[in-house]
Motif scaffolding. Sequence first.
Motif, mmCIF file in Angstrom:
data_model
loop_
_atom_site.group_PDB
_atom_site.id
_atom_site.type_symbol
_atom_site.label_atom_id
_atom_site.label_comp_id
_atom_site.label_asym_id
_atom_site.label_seq_id
_atom_site.Cartn_x
_atom_site.Cartn_y
_atom_site.Cartn_z
ATOM 1 N N GLN A 57 0.824 -1.209 0.000
ATOM 2 C CA GLN A 57 0.000 0.000 0.000
ATOM 3 C C GLN A 57 0.859 1.258 0.000
ATOM 4 O OE1 GLN A 57 -2.785 -0.104 3.248
ATOM 5 N NE2 GLN A 57 -3.921 -1.845 2.418
ATOM 6 N N ASN A 58 2.099 1.116 0.487
ATOM 7 C CA ASN A 58 3.008 2.256 0.528
ATOM 8 C C ASN A 58 3.616 2.480 -0.854
ATOM 9 O OD1 ASN A 58 2.537 2.275 3.309
ATOM 10 N ND2 ASN A 58 4.316 0.990 3.734
ATOM 11 N N PRO A 59 3.751 3.728 -1.281
ATOM 12 C CA PRO A 59 4.247 4.006 -2.628
ATOM 13 C C PRO A 59 5.767 3.990 -2.758
ATOM 14 C CG PRO A 59 3.620 6.053 -1.553
ATOM 15 C CD PRO A 59 3.264 4.947 -0.595
ATOM 16 N N CYS A 60 6.485 3.656 -1.701
ATOM 17 C CA CYS A 60 7.955 3.692 -1.720
ATOM 18 C C CYS A 60 8.517 2.806 -2.836
ATOM 19 C CB CYS A 60 8.488 3.231 -0.368
ATOM 20 S SG CYS A 60 10.270 3.430 -0.179
ATOM 21 N N GLU A 61 9.524 3.315 -3.578
ATOM 22 C CA GLU A 61 10.057 2.594 -4.729
ATOM 23 C C GLU A 61 11.053 1.506 -4.357
ATOM 24 O OE1 GLU A 61 11.629 5.259 -7.634
ATOM 25 O OE2 GLU A 61 9.650 5.937 -8.288
#
Length: 213
Positions: A142-146
């Motif tokens: 759910q987190n957008p971290c790449e």
Amino acid sequence: MRTLYVVTHPEATHHVEGVVGGWHDSQLTPSGIRAALSIAQALRAQIPDGADVELFSSDLRRTLRTADEVAELFGVKPILDRRLREKSYGEAGGRPQEWLDRRFVPPPAVGERMDHDEGVQGAETKAAWAQRIYAAMDEILQNPCEHQIIVTHGGSLTFVVASWIKMPIESAGYASFRASSGSITTLREDDFFHNRQVVSLGDTRHLDSAKAG
């Protein structure tokens, strides 16, 4: 583009003592600690300087010690999640492996495999094990971290990868993605098609430096 680096913790005391791991809270051996540093250095070499990085880890000592080495190089704090633990072997945890081997009931070749009773009191079914790994992965993604690093266990890696490729949980009874201790599996999702790729499975080339040390 999102990249996940899934680490299986390196050599722990239960490996050399010949006892069942699972939720038995073993710790890294001296060799395992050296390998953990090699893992951290390998990840540092792959992830660009200045990139945002999230680090998730099982809360058992052997995974947390591995995650601590990674955290130090990246300047992040590991997010502990007990759902990333290895399968629980119930009363077999910490006992000699041969104790479990004498009692273990393998799943049938055909029929129900996810809810199969393995014959050990208190042990998780594959269904319960998979459900918690899938739930943890849902939250992580759910987190957008790449760049996300997950420190887990060799057995649990199968359900991390199965979740990543969106394998239905009821179909995971035959799945097995094997990787050695101390490995790095790289998973990537592109920004255009949003296809999910298994770039590498169970890479251990970075451990050569730990062995040399």
